[in-house]
Design an enzyme around this catalytic site. Structure first.
Site, PDB file in Angstrom:
ATOM      1  N   LEU A   1       0.860  -1.189   0.000  1.00 58.32           N
ATOM      2  CA  LEU A   1       0.000   0.000   0.000  1.00 58.32           C
ATOM      3  C   LEU A   1       0.892   1.234   0.000  1.00 58.32           C
ATOM      4  CD1 LEU A   1      -2.823   1.310   0.247  1.00 58.32           C
ATOM      5  CD2 LEU A   1      -2.548   1.185   2.731  1.00 58.32           C
TER       6      LEU A   1
ATOM      7  N   ASN B   1     -15.008   0.896  -4.931  1.00 61.02           N
ATOM      8  CA  ASN B   1     -14.301   1.260  -6.151  1.00 61.02           C
ATOM      9  C   ASN B   1     -15.251   1.177  -7.345  1.00 61.02           C
ATOM     10  OD1 ASN B   1     -11.793   2.040  -5.407  1.00 61.02           O
ATOM     11  ND2 ASN B   1     -10.728   0.221  -6.118  1.00 61.02           N
TER      12      ASN B   1
ATOM     13  N   LEU C   1     -34.907  48.421 -30.853  1.00 63.64           N
ATOM     14  CA  LEU C   1     -35.600  47.134 -30.805  1.00 63.64           C
ATOM     15  C   LEU C   1     -37.102  47.324 -30.983  1.00 63.64           C
ATOM     16  CD1 LEU C   1     -33.571  45.689 -27.826  1.00 63.64           C
ATOM     17  CD2 LEU C   1     -33.467  44.863 -30.184  1.00 63.64           C
TER      18      LEU C   1
ATOM     19  N   HIS D   1     -27.375  54.080 -20.356  1.00 61.75           N
ATOM     20  CA  HIS D   1     -27.538  55.320 -21.116  1.00 61.75           C
ATOM     21  C   HIS D   1     -26.599  56.383 -20.547  1.00 61.75           C
ATOM     22  CE1 HIS D   1     -29.496  58.318 -23.611  1.00 61.75           C
ATOM     23  NE2 HIS D   1     -29.604  59.123 -22.560  1.00 61.75           N
TER      24      HIS D   1
ATOM     25  N   GLU E   1     -40.738  49.956 -24.344  1.00 61.51           N
ATOM     26  CA  GLU E   1     -40.933  50.248 -25.766  1.00 61.51           C
ATOM     27  C   GLU E   1     -40.574  51.690 -26.102  1.00 61.51           C
ATOM     28  OE1 GLU E   1     -44.413  48.552 -27.767  1.00 61.51           O
ATOM     29  OE2 GLU E   1     -44.883  47.521 -25.877  1.00 61.51           O
TER      30      GLU E   1
END
Length: 1007
Positions: free
Chosen positions: A191, A228, A899, A915, A948
């Protein structure tokens, strides 16, 4: 142009097919048997072949003009498919049966490693269970790893925690035959301790090209617990292996193995995979594989920039040395496996999978299919234990891990399970190596401070007079009273402040400890010259005098003086309305001490090679680096009142950060006065690497070892949460050492006894500085020790990165300076913007904003408005792209189109604009001209929701800009633009974090 056949059906084969499809030299990719995800890859056609009938595969390949066969899994290779293909004149990327034994027969592979001097664990092979168990008990090393020698689909390794558990593993394989013939022989290994790393290489029989190192996660559950598996995730590159160790692996592991196989008449072609343990004695091989790893392939191949088809063909033709692998620079990939219910013991099939398409559309996200199929009713469903692997790519390992984990939460199927800690073991090391946050980035420039000293030195020299010793830049100012006509000892003075630690005290309303800090910073400095502090004066400056606050501060100063053994003889309280805002205040202190001339230090002329460095522990951060501390806390989203995760006693961040600086006078002065101390360095601003050289003679350096002292957990949290690299930590913080002293080796023990009350530790030695030594301070093992200190905080830091972030689309028409401000604000999840830009759309090709997006790895799309017959048609095309990208919020950053109402209504409450004026003034175009013509003295910018009507939406954030005499449109525009870069990200954060939203009436609702 060529056709390719890929053999396999998992995530590895999906990644290979995906990468091969990017080659201009590949026409068609046939995959057998493939899976539902592989079938969707460009150029791919899934075919049903009997892979076990190698001659039939070879005949089919010739009939379909296959120029290259790529074998994904190990079983066909071990069965000899490559040999049959070669015999039929078909190129095969993969080794023959004999060379594949390096994976298919672990007993043979271990013997091969021993024959060729390849470093590996000590081992034994057995067909008798009794002999194997006797070996486990009798070995001089922990023989606790039990492996089936044959192929076991990645499940033939048991890492036992005890000899009895290892014995049971032997019985289950050799006696109970749970792995069938794969377990006719078991290998029992030592190990090894360390971190596991995978290093893969392309091989052409003689030459190798090493890929980026990666790390697999075999255990089923978080924290490397559970059974595992075939692999629950991986990441690449793995920072745990050093460049020097990677070079060793190339030469002493991979190249040695290739040379050995060629010497034994079994040349290897394909991918050679070395599974390694990074032990304290260097890398050692755990196993070899004869193909791409799964899931390693899914994180390695996305980083490969070279043409995979050309590389594979070069391997088959023995011409790999003609190619140089190219990789995406400064980029990480993290792959997280999503498994079905019951995995790894069993699997659940037929569960409907959703959300995978959403993740696939995200930038730098890939979804590779491991075990999926299409049901009779057309749904994508689970069809195995490991179902998908989600791979995310980012410039930081922590960010890639967070993105991959978040993506797994988006994908849904019944019984889904995945680990949430993939790559966490590497995050600390990656931050220590490459972390970007610095003291300079938080507003303090150490280099500028050094430059200032150099600039003012000549002016200071002009003030010289009899009695002045030394010069600025030392720990204290020296004045020889004898040289001025007096017969007294040398006086040493020092002055200092507490810095931005005061901001924390003021934010927390805790003022009693900063006075101690003030005294400590001054008296520790003059102690560095061997002086005993005699008296102290303080300076307290404020805008409005708050008697309670001032008394707390001065009481702290008195406490500090008592600890230092000096008198508080006076001071100044300066109340200056308008100079300081609100209840802000500042502090300065002045200490004067004395030292006998014969005991003045540092004695730089006496410092020599072999002298000992003794370190005295700090009490925490002390009083330096707090601009960086505050920046880290801000990025982490915590408040000073929140419990500090690094606190041993459950204190808040504020309480921990306000721990006073330790005063070393009473504990250290006897040792200094003994004459055995050559030098003292107070570790203040500049940390270990900047302060120790202040007492070293030219031509010498110190080497200190971080294993020799305890680094307080506060530094682990700061490094993990802030992404601070190792060198920045060492040049900013004390890292646990408040003072170092230099003594001769012969005096070290006596000095240690004199300062025993401080629990001192020997941390290093003085050495000669070589011509190539760039630094006078070498800190050994710092990275490995810091990793250990950082790891307890990785999970909590990851939670900041895994918070769901709103997906943002940005519309541009030009240079994209506002886009850049949004990128800077959103690219780091730790900044708390709550947003991620997933697409940038421009109505014009070739603009700078597109380059900015590509540099940040953000997908771009050009939709020319001139290609559409109407505004509405163009807007709907933009809408479709935004929707396909999963966008939730749209930002207009210099988008020069009006838009349509249809588009605005679709995105109402999720559409933000900036802006260049203080709305409702100066709407529309030429806002700066309007402001100048109107004669106003103040303008600014406004971030607002879009309605809008032009510039009529609800205002989110505004900030003013002074109009100066002589301003032109251009000069005003530039100043307003700088303000826009601050305002727009603020507005996005408000909307993304849902602190504000737009109601039906068009009014803002604040939470």
């Amino acid at each position: 142009m060529a056709n390719v056949l890929v053999i396999g059906s998992g995530g590895r084969e999906h990644a290979i097919s995906w990468k091969l499809a990017q080659s201009d030299e590949v026409t068609k990719i046939y995959v057998s048997p493939g899976n539902a995800g592989i079938s969707q890859v460009n150029k791919v056609i899934c075919v049903a072949l009997d892979i076990k009938d190698h001659e039939a595969v070879a005949s089919w390949s010739k009939e379909n003009n296959i120029g290259l066969v790529v074998v994904g899994p190990e079983v066909p290779l071990a069965a000899g498919i490559a040999d049959v293909l070669h015999a039929n004149g078909v190129n095969c990327f993969g080794p023959g049966r004999d060379a594949a034994r390096i994976e298919s027969d672990k007993d043979w592979a271990k013997s091969f490693m021993d024959r060729h001097g390849i470093p590996t664990a000590r081992w034994g092979a057995f067909t008798s269970a009794d002999k194997a168990k006797a070996f486990i008990v009798s070995s001089s090393f922990p023989a606790l790893v039990v492996k089936a020698s044959g192929l076991a689909a990645g499940k033939g390794v048991i890492v036992a925690s005890s000899q009895s558990e290892a014995g049971k593993a032997v019985d289950s394989i050799l006696t109970d035959h749970i792995l069938g013939t794969a377990g006719n022989t078991v290998v029992v290994e030592e190990l090894l301790e360390g971190e596991e790393v995978s290093v893969l290489a392309f091989v052409d029989g003689s030459n190798i090209s090493v890929m980026l190192p990666s790390q697999d996660h075999k255990r089923h559950m978080d924290g490397d617990t559970g059974a595992n598996t075939g692999g629950m995730g991986a990441y690449c590159p793995c920072p745990l292996i050093s460049e020097s160790d990677l070079a060793k692996v190339k030469d002493t592991v991979l190249q040695k193995a290739v040379n050995g196989l060629r010497m034994e008449k079994t040349p290897f072609t394909g991918v050679l995979y070395a599974g390694l343990m990074l032990t304290k004695n260097g890398p050692k091989v755990l196993e070899f594989n004869c193909r791409f790893g799964d899931p390693e392939a899914q994180v390695i191949l996305p980083l490969l920039q070279s043409d995979l088809y050309k590389i594979m063909l070069a391997c088959c033709g023995g011409k790999l040395d003609k190619h140089v692998l190219r990789w995406r620079p400064n980029t990480y990939a993290v792959g997280v496996v999503m498994a079905s219910r019951g995995y790894p013991e069993s699997s659940s099939k037929g569960n409907i999978i959703t959300g995978h398409d959403v993740v696939s559309r995200r930038p730098e996200h890939l979804v590779f299919h491991c075990g999926t199929t299409i049901s009779a009713d057309g749904n994508l469903v689970t069809n195995g234990g490991r179902v998908l692997i989600v791979t995310a790519i980012a410039s930081e390992l922590m960010l890639a891990a967070a993105k991959a984990t978040i993506a797994c939460g988006t994908i849904v199927f019944e019984g889904a399970q995945y680990r949430t800690d993939i790559s966490h073991k590497g995050i600390a090391r990656s931050l220590l190596q490459e972390g970007c946050l610095s003291y300079k980035a938080s507003g303090v420039d150490i280099v500028a401070g050094d430059n200032l000293i150099r600039r003012i030195r000549p002016a200071v020299a002009q003030t010289n007079r009899n009695g002045v010793l030394g010069s600025i830049g030392s720990f204290g100012g020296l004045f020889d009273i004898k040289a001025a006509g007096y017969k007294d000892p040398v006086l040493v003075s020092g002055t200092d402040g507490v810095g931005t630690k005061l901001k924390i005290a003021q934010a927390c309303g805790l003022h009693s400890t900063v006075g101690i800090d003030l005294v400590a910073m001054c008296v520790n400095d003059i102690l560095a010259h061997g002086a005993e502090p005699l008296f102290f004066l303080d300076y307290f400056a404020c805008g409005v005098l708050n008697v309670d606050v001032a008394s707390q501060v001065v009481t702290g100063v008195a406490e500090g003086c008592q600890r230092a053994g000096c008198a508080l003889v006076g001071g100044e309280t300066a109340e200056m309305p308008g100079m300081y805002a609100g209840n802000d205040y500042d502090l300065a202190g002045f200490a004067v001490g004395a030292v006998e001339r014969s005991k003045l230090i540092p004695s730089t002329d006496k410092i020599q090679e072999g002298d000992i460095i003794i370190g005295l522990a700090s009490s925490g951060v002390h009083s330096n680096g707090f601009s960086l501390v505050r920046k880290v806390l801000e990025r982490s989203g915590f408040q000073y009142s929140d419990p500090a995760p690094f606190s041993t006693f459950g204190k808040s961040f504020g309480e921990e950060f306000l721990t006073p600086t330790k005063i070393y006078v009473k504990s250290l002065l006897p040792a200094v006065q003994s004459g055995k101390v050559k030098a003292v360095a107070h570790i203040t601003g500049g940390g270990l690497t900047e302060n120790i050289p202040r007492v070293l003679p030219k031509g010498y350096k110190v080497q200190i070892d971080a294993l020799k002292w305890k680094i307080p957990p506060v530094f682990g949290w700061l490094a993990a949460a802030g992404g601070i690299n190792a060198s920045e930590l060492l040049r900013t913080f004390n890292c646990g050492i408040g003072v170092i002293i230099i003594v001769s080796a012969s005096d070290a023990e006596a000095v240690l006894q004199l300062i025993a009350c401080e629990t001192p530790c020997t941390i290093g030695t003085v050495e000669l500085q070589g011509d190539r030594d760039a630094s006078q301070v070498i800190v050994k093992n710092f990275v490995s020790v810091m990793e250990t200190v950082m790891r307890p905080f990785v999970n909590s830091v990851m939670r900041v990165h895994t918070r769901n972030r709103k997906q943002v689309g940005v519309l541009i028409s030009g240079s994209g300076t506002n886009l850049q401000s949004l990128i800077d604000a959103t690219i780091d999840p730790g900044k708390g913007t709550g947003a991620e830009i997933v697409i940038v759309i421009s109505n014009k090709p070739g603009v700078q904003g597109l380059i900015r997006a590509k540099n940040a790895n953000i997908p771009t799309k050009v939709i020319p408005h001139t290609a559409y017959k109407s505004r509405l048609a163009f807007d709907m095309a933009v809408h479709s792209e935004l929707t396909a990208a999963g966008v939730e919020i749209v930002c207009l950053a210099g988008f020069m189109r009006i838009l349509t109402g249809d588009f605005v209504r679709l995105w109402r409450g999720r559409l933000i604009n900036i802006h260049p004026a203080l709305l409702p003034l100066f709407k529309g175009t030429h806002a700066h001209r309007q402001a100048l013509e109107a004669g106003v003295r103040i303008t600014g910018c406004t971030a607002h929701f879009v309605e809008e009507d032009i510039d009529a939406g609800a205002i989110l954030v505004q900030e003013s800009v002074q109009i100066e005499v002589g301003d032109t449109e251009e000069s005003l525009q530039e100043r307003v633009k700088l303000t826009e870069h601050k305002v727009f990200p603020k507005a996005l954060m408000l909307v993304a974090t849902e602190k504000v939203f737009l109601n039906e009436a068009g009014k803002l609702v604040w939470k």
